[in-house]
Scaffold this motif. Structure first.
Motif, short mmCIF file in Angstrom:
data_model
loop_
_atom_site.label_atom_id
_atom_site.label_comp_id
_atom_site.label_asym_id
_atom_site.label_seq_id
_atom_site.Cartn_x
_atom_site.Cartn_y
_atom_site.Cartn_z
N PHE A 125 1.04 -1.10 -0.13
CA PHE A 125 -0.08 0.05 0.16
C PHE A 125 0.62 1.16 -0.09
CE2 PHE A 125 -2.83 -3.31 1.76
CZ PHE A 125 -4.11 -3.02 0.93
N PHE A 126 0.34 2.18 -0.79
CA PHE A 126 1.30 3.53 -0.86
C PHE A 126 0.26 4.76 -0.54
CE2 PHE A 126 3.36 0.12 -3.30
CZ PHE A 126 4.57 0.20 -2.90
N PHE A 127 0.77 5.74 0.14
CA PHE A 127 0.14 6.82 0.08
C PHE A 127 0.80 8.10 -0.91
CE2 PHE A 127 -1.09 4.82 4.16
CZ PHE A 127 -2.41 5.17 4.19
N VAL A 128 0.30 8.55 -1.68
CA VAL A 128 0.63 9.39 -2.77
C VAL A 128 0.08 10.78 -2.66
CG1 VAL A 128 0.72 9.99 -5.15
CG2 VAL A 128 0.69 7.59 -4.49
N ASN A 129 1.24 11.53 -2.38
CA ASN A 129 0.84 13.02 -1.99
C ASN A 129 0.08 13.46 -3.14
OD1 ASN A 129 1.26 15.92 -1.83
ND2 ASN A 129 2.11 15.52 0.16
N ALA A 130 -0.89 14.29 -3.05
CA ALA A 130 -1.84 14.69 -4.08
C ALA A 130 -1.16 16.05 -4.78
CB ALA A 130 -3.17 15.36 -3.68
N LYS A 131 -0.42 16.73 -3.97
CA LYS A 131 0.29 17.78 -4.55
C LYS A 131 1.47 17.67 -5.32
CE LYS A 131 1.47 22.68 -2.94
NZ LYS A 131 1.61 23.56 -1.71
N ASP A 132 2.70 17.00 -4.65
CA ASP A 132 3.94 16.77 -5.27
C ASP A 132 4.08 15.26 -5.61
OD1 ASP A 132 4.52 15.33 -2.96
OD2 ASP A 132 5.55 16.90 -2.08
N LYS A 133 3.21 14.60 -5.66
CA LYS A 133 3.10 13.17 -6.00
C LYS A 133 4.15 12.24 -5.36
CE LYS A 133 0.20 15.05 -8.97
NZ LYS A 133 -1.00 14.86 -8.73
N THR A 134 4.81 12.64 -4.41
CA THR A 134 5.75 11.74 -3.67
C THR A 134 4.83 10.64 -2.99
OG1 THR A 134 5.45 12.96 -1.70
CG2 THR A 134 7.37 13.60 -3.11
N GLU A 135 5.57 9.42 -2.88
CA GLU A 135 4.93 8.37 -2.18
C GLU A 135 5.68 7.86 -0.90
OE1 GLU A 135 5.35 5.20 -5.08
OE2 GLU A 135 4.18 5.84 -6.70
#
Length: 259
Positions: A179-189
């Motif tokens: 499972f990965f959380f992807v930052n909506a602003k800068d796309k970092t995982e």
């Protein structure tokens, strides 16, 4: 002369196997979303497209309209706002002619339906099928254990429980699985360590939320699970839960099914 005909737009998506039927040739359409637009984003876009108002003026006017509309809605008016007509209702059963509202079985709910002009314009949108993806892992819903909210909040260090289909994490070592959380602003995982995955079943999961900074995130799942204990797919299949999840202030506490 004003142009009343809407500009033609299109949406692109993929066909995904319909798990609610036994037919192997039955698919549902999954839209590929290109962005998540906040009110601030829309105000900035309106300025770029030639609005005579500044972004801050537009946002201030929106907030005034929103507050006025909310007060009218909460006072039993039907309210036209944005893309929908909105009204309040009450669900649950009322037994007997003298029955009263009972919070244990009744809830005030929001009913929203597309405005007539929106329904008409939807007919002009072209739908493009870009590919067929069978057996994608699909997250159906998630609940933040600390706040009890569904499909909206994240509490770093707390628990997240979810339901889904084919979400069991399985596959070859060295592959980007989990499972990965992807930052909506800068796309970092931010990956969830396997040691933080507390339940790992095909239709349900639970995990400890990583130490995420304040912001908005999308939850994605990547696995080679093929639907049975012995079936491992050749390629990793990754899929995104479409609802943004918020750390800190903001985010809705309601389930999409309630709207």
């Amino acid at each position: 002369m004003a142009i009343t005909d809407p500009k033609k737009r299109s949406i692109t998506g993929k066909l995904v196997s319909n798990m609610l039927t036994e037919r192997e040739d039955d698919f549902t359409y999954k839209v590929t979303y290109v962005a998540n637009r906040t009110v601030k984003d829309l105000c900035a876009l309106a300025v770029q497209r030639g609005s005579k108002f500044t972004a801050s003026e537009l946002e201030s006017a929106y907030n005034d309209l929103f507050d006025a509309g909310k007060e009218e809605l909460y006072s039993a008016s039907t309210v036209e706002f944005g893309f929908t007509n909105n009204s309040l209702g009450v669900d649950g059963s009322f037994i007997g002619p003298k029955a009263q509202f009972d919070p244990s079985r009744n809830n005030v709910v929001l009913w929203s339906s597309p405005r007539a002009e929106i329904k008409a314009e939807l007919k002009s949108i072209s739908v493009i099928v870009s590919a067929v993806e069978e057996g994608l892992p699909t997250i159906i819903s998630v609940t933040d254990v600390f706040t009890g909210t569904q499909n909206a909040k994240l509490t770093p260090g707390g628990g997240l429980v979810g339901t889904g289909n084919r979400t069991k994490i399985a596959g070859e070592e060295g592959k980007a699985l989990g499972f990965f959380f992807v930052n909506a602003k800068d796309k970092t995982e931010t990956a969830v360590p396997m040691t933080s995955l507390l339940r790992n079943d095909p239709s349900s999961f639970s995990l400890i939320i990583p130490a995420l900074a304040t912001g908005t995130y999308y939850l994605e799942v990547a696995t080679q699970f093929g639907g049975s204990k012995s079936q491992v797919l050749k390629e990793v299949r990754r899929n995104r839960f479409p609802y943004p999840l918020t750390v800190g202030e903001g985010g809705d506490s309601e389930s999409p099914d309630e709207i």
